[in-house]
Design an enzyme around this catalytic site. Structure first.
Site, short mmCIF file in Angstrom:
data_model
loop_
_atom_site.label_atom_id
_atom_site.label_comp_id
_atom_site.label_asym_id
_atom_site.label_seq_id
_atom_site.Cartn_x
_atom_site.Cartn_y
_atom_site.Cartn_z
N CYS A 1 0.82 -1.22 0.00
CA CYS A 1 0.00 0.00 0.00
C CYS A 1 0.86 1.26 0.00
O CYS A 1 1.56 1.56 0.97
CB CYS A 1 -0.92 -0.03 1.21
SG CYS A 1 -1.73 1.53 1.59
N CYS B 1 -0.04 3.84 2.72
CA CYS B 1 0.43 3.34 4.02
C CYS B 1 1.90 3.73 4.24
O CYS B 1 2.30 4.18 5.32
CB CYS B 1 0.28 1.83 4.11
SG CYS B 1 -1.38 1.19 3.90
#
Length: 425
Positions: free
Chosen positions: A52, A55
């Site tokens: 991600c 993230c």
């Protein structure tokens, strides 16, 4: 090519540039929750995945900041959970975590207090959200009622706009748009009510970053930052100030050439001109490389979008590829956006001869990576433009075959390529 020259630029400083940030626990969810209960704190959990991008942005740019760490380490027990490993899948399912990152604040009894989905635009936004969780900031709706009743104190309005983004982020997606329109109207009023020199503080810079972070060269507030960089640099951290300057100047270049406006050359000259000190002060920023890369991007883009000159576009991109090769940076990706952008922009007027020229570049790129799906897809588009439908379909089927085992993209490519195939039948 250094990331500094891209429009969508990532922060460039390493974690060593920050002081101690959030101190994350290393145990289980149950252990962290028990510790939160014992210390009468809330539990903050960052649900993430290794693939991600947002993230990684939070972990690299937000969590390590000193002001974030100071507040979180005092008020929360913090834990990171990989949603795809260990206990992560089970806990993610229990709390209906569907996007990443999802950051949930839990009460000591394990019930959810608030959640934030997606990376935050800056550290201030994230800190404001956390302060609303603890009650240190007045709930947004209470402040908004005061605004509706006529409170136009400048500091109050600024705080309302900044906290409003936090409030909107907690709403269902379909309810967010109207709120963001209201915030934009408030910000427009705020910018009229203040002069550029009155905005020289961290909170006002956050507003400038939020609402003027685009192709805004010429805007008086952006110009004030450009022309008074050294004074602003005493107030705003380099990683925030320099990135804002690089992004706005680069995006102004892009907007200019796309509109057939030669002002991009003025913005390009600023890299070695009035913005030279910004590059000098910023680690990993290379003014010479930025200038050369953006020169090729802008001049070729002006040919394509401003003049509808496909050959001129290709000529400039050949110079760009030669520059990349000289620096050891030429790879298959060097051809992807180059050919893809050209096909998308010129498909209504490109000649067969020019299509064949693009196919020559695609072959060069495929020599570097024979399984580059974007290049194979573009090759299919070229065959389709030439009316060679069978060869086009063959390329599209190759893309489907190459991506069939990719859990994240197989469905997308199958649908996209199938639509192209059906259009040719």
């Amino acid at each position: 090519m250094k990331k500094i020259v891209l429009v969508a630029v990532a922060a460039i400083l390493s974690l060593s540039a920050f002081a101690q940030g959030i101190e994350f626990e290393h145990g289980t969810f149950a252990e962290a929750l028990a510790k939160a209960k014992a210390e009468d704190k809330l539990l903050f959990v960052d649900f993430y995945t290794t693939w991600c991008g947002p993230c990684k942005k939070m972990s690299k740019d937000i969590f390590p900041r000193e002001e974030i760490g100071t507040f979180f380490n005092k008020n929360f027990i913090s834990l990171k959970i990989d949603a795809e490993k260990g206990e992560g899948p089970e806990i993610s399912k229990k709390y209906e975590v569907k996007g990443f990152p999802t950051m949930i604040f839990f009460n000591p009894d394990g019930t959810e207090n608030m959640r934030l989905v997606g990376a935050t635009p800056d550290a201030g936004f994230f800190l404001s959200f956390a302060k609303q969780v603890t009650g240190e900031e007045t709930p947004f709706l209470e402040k908004y009622e005061a605004y509706k009743k006529g409170n136009r104190n400048l500091d109050f309005v600024r705080g309302l706009i900044l906290s409003g983004g936090v409030y909107a982020s907690t709403l269902p997606r379909e309810e967010q748009g109207p709120w963001y329109e209201k915030f934009a109207e408030m910000a427009a009023w705020y910018f009229v009510a203040k002069q550029p020199h009155e905005m020289m503080n961290k909170d006002d810079f956050r507003l400038i970053s939020m609402y003027l972070d685009g192709p805004n060269n010429g805007n008086p507030f952006v110009e004030h930052i450009y022309n008074n960089y050294e004074a602003w640099a005493k107030l705003i951290p380099n990683e925030d100030l320099s990135m804002f300057i690089f992004r706005t100047n680069n995006q102004s270049m892009h907007e200019s050439y796309r509109n057939g406006n030669l002002k991009f050359r003025e913005y390009l000259a600023a890299v070695h001109g009035r913005l030279a000190k910004v590059y000098e002060d910023t680690p990993d920023a290379d003014a010479d490389d930025t200038y050369m890369v953006m020169k090729y991007v802008c001049e070729s883009g002006y040919c394509l979008y401003g003049q509808k000159d496909v050959d001129g576009y290709c000529d400039w991109n050949e110079k760009s590829k030669a520059y990349q090769k000289e620096r050891g940076e030429l790879d298959a990706r060097s051809y992807m956006a180059f050919v893809g952008n050209c096909l998308h922009a010129s498909k209504e007027y490109i000649s067969d001869k020019q299509v064949k020229r693009l196919m020559g570049y695609l072959k060069e790129g495929l020599k570097l990576d024979p399984e580059a799906t974007s290049l194979i897809d573009n090759m299919g588009d070229c065959y389709a433009l030439l009316g060679q439908n069978e060869k086009a379909i063959e390329q599209y089927n190759t893309v489907i075959e190459l991506t069939k085992d990719n859990a994240r993209s197989a469905a997308y490519y199958k649908e996209s390529m199938t639509n192209k195939i059906n259009a040719l039948k």
